[in-house]
Design an enzyme around this catalytic site. Sequence first.
Site, PDB file in Angstrom:
ATOM      1  N   GLU A   1       0.867  -1.170   0.000  1.00 52.89           N
ATOM      2  CA  GLU A   1       0.000   0.000   0.000  1.00 52.89           C
ATOM      3  C   GLU A   1       0.900   1.215   0.000  1.00 52.89           C
ATOM      4  O   GLU A   1       1.200   1.777   1.045  1.00 52.89           O
ATOM      5  CB  GLU A   1      -0.941  -0.026   1.210  1.00 52.89           C
TER       6      GLU A   1
ATOM      7  N   GLU B   1       4.303   8.222  -4.384  1.00 56.49           N
ATOM      8  CA  GLU B   1       5.229   7.450  -3.549  1.00 56.49           C
ATOM      9  C   GLU B   1       6.039   6.485  -4.412  1.00 56.49           C
ATOM     10  O   GLU B   1       6.572   5.484  -3.929  1.00 56.49           O
ATOM     11  CB  GLU B   1       4.453   6.696  -2.452  1.00 56.49           C
TER      12      GLU B   1
END
Lengths: 398, 412
Positions: free
Chosen positions: A203, A212
């Site tokens: 995640e 990210e």
Amino acid sequence: MKLHSHTVLRRAAEIGISIESVHTAEITVNGSRQSFPNQALMVLTVFAQPISLEEGLKKIPASGAQDWILLTSIVAKLQMLGALISHEEGLALIDKNPDSFGSPQIHIAMLNDKPRTDSFTSGLQQTIRPGDVVLDIGTGTGVLAIAAARAGAKKVYAIEASGMADVAQATIDKTEVADRITLVRGWSTQVELPEKADVLVSEILGNDPFDENILQTFRDARRRLLHPNPRILPENVKVFVLPVHIPAAILHNKVLLPQDLDNWQQWYNVDFSALRRLSADQSRYLFRANAAMAAQLEIAGEPVQLAEVDFASFEEMSIRNEVQVTAQRSFNGLLMYFESKLGDAVLSTHPKVAGYTNSWVSLVWYFPKAQRLQAGDPFTVSYKYMQGNNSEISLLIP
Amino acid sequence: MNLQPHTVLKRKNDIGLKLESVHRLEIVIDKKREFLSNHALAVLDVFAQPVSISDAMKKLQTTGQRDWMDLTLTIHKLHQLGALYDYSGEEFKADKSMASFGSSPIHIAMLNDKLRTDLFVHALRQTVGPDDVVLDIGTGTGVLAIAAARAGARKVYAVEAGAMADVAQAVINRTEVADKIQIVRGWSTQIELPEKANVLVSEIIGNDPFGEKVLQTFSDARKRLLQPGVRIIPPRMRVYGIPARIPGAILQNRVLQQQDLDNWQNWYEIDFSPLKKLIKQDSDFFLMANYERVQQMQFAEEPLLLTDVDFHSFKTLKLEHTAIAKAEGPFNGLLMYFELDLGDAVLSTHPRVADKTNSWVSPVWYLPEAEKLQAGDPYGIRFIYTEALGSEIHLVEAADNQAAGAAVYRNS
């Protein structure tokens, strides 16, 4: 700590730098600050990834012995200040910035986002087969690694680069599946595993789902850490924008409104129209809306899908797309959200779906020109993601 | 402007950077934030001295910095942001890429804070006389420089380091006092003026009131740019802490509460108590409270005076004081606000005085230990300001007799 040529150093997670003049940069770490010669920036660049002192210095061009001595002394001073930390030592540090992943706050919010965690857990239960080896990249508190082991994985490798690794280890140790989970400290792109995994769970979807570096991370994992044809959770991500009307109360003090100039003329007897020159750059989002703020935005159209990435098969690291849309009514902003498939569940950060437990915030772009659109008018949304950058959105009105 | 390989660029001064992770760098310029990839640091390094893009690329590539495409994009982006500017020899040349800096919300909010601006203008009218030379440090949009000139100043030097200097110049040019105002580009600590001023006006009071380095700036100005006997606006600032009750809704997801651990045990069947070790629930945590958040908090009646600075005479750049009081009841936080003397008026950011238009947000420290205090219990608030750490607040123990003395001090 004494520095040796083989000491592996890396940059601390939270460093403030203020470039003060041509020659010096002021560097702040944990509240201590110190001025450095300009070359310190290059040193910090090189040590972004853990690297030995010797190898790190080789990467920085030094013109002669004098330069080399200066560089060495900069490294030593940065280490004393705490801007460079020994690889091992760094893992125990906790970042204080609430937005960074070493900080506890973001993990509290993620655990409190029950729909998020539950959709990953149910995805794991549906995906994992007995005997599977699972890789969890960015395990954080360890919650998904534990869920993977409980779902029947033979072995789980849980990777965590921040100081949260210590919390994950302690949390895992208290569970009945501790013997099947191995915590690996470091960045997934830097680690080696004793065996390849069948399942990847991770995640690392950001507010901008790509910010990210999920694409770089997953591609590297597919190449080095996973068996061919791995099962990956989430299976995909779809990026959408939603036309919204941002009420004036939210725009107030974020952008220059015509009423502002009128008020100031009246209050101060000064014509401030020169401020118009500094109008907002519309390719960048104007603000981040938490659930409470997102709820104040009025939805003004159907979602527009800008990108879809299938994590098992994608190769492209950049995305460009243009979508022609017919307006349903006027609007003045686009809100970005995403959907990810996890087994038979779909995780969505659509403000109406995610609600108040949403641990993601929505990025909102401001497009005042869209206010003149009427039902039936065409417009085009253009989307661009370049590796290492953030998503960019622009709106074209014919 | 189109960037060409021969275009010479230079790094702007006063760029804030934050290394967020291995891949990402946050850059703050003119109060705008942008995220860039890591190699932007190397790019900024190379452009410390003016250098052509093609020469810079050569240098960057020898250091193994990514590929040509990535570097070009980063240079382009930094140029758009204003972090790199077209260099033609002038240190404080306006950035041509100014239009891409984005709107400056902070300047809009400050102008919309009518009370703030009005009280500074009011103080200028009461202070400035004919023949006065006024120095305005951090003029921003130029609003106070214009007010100083209108109040009768012979000459106003308006210092501005940011790209707002161009806006200020354009705004000033449209007024009837343009000939009396001279914009000076740069930081006040780095410039020289042709004459010393006898009035200083400066609104560089931050959210942490000392956070924009008002002490350092005023101390330097007193030494180099101002005449002896200068009048300073504001002449004086008092900083207070007021005990606050921060509701659970605000604490949620900011501090670890027992309820969280109970929920997670229940939802996930995992004992997450190791998180407790990591969360030092002390004065490390604070938040900036805007008007909406302030409305959700409850405040004590009596504030504690943390420091009282006379801008004409202060000597030290470090402040330290322990204020002692008796608790009105348990609390769990401390909100910091300030009062500025402006002519015969006082500008206050007290949470019950300031309204929606207040352009400051107030720092709030979380002090869970103060939950244990009962009405009448003595306690101390230790305030420290240092240049390195900014303002710090700590809850300290105090004895009964100290508290009695403190009450007298406060009421006198």
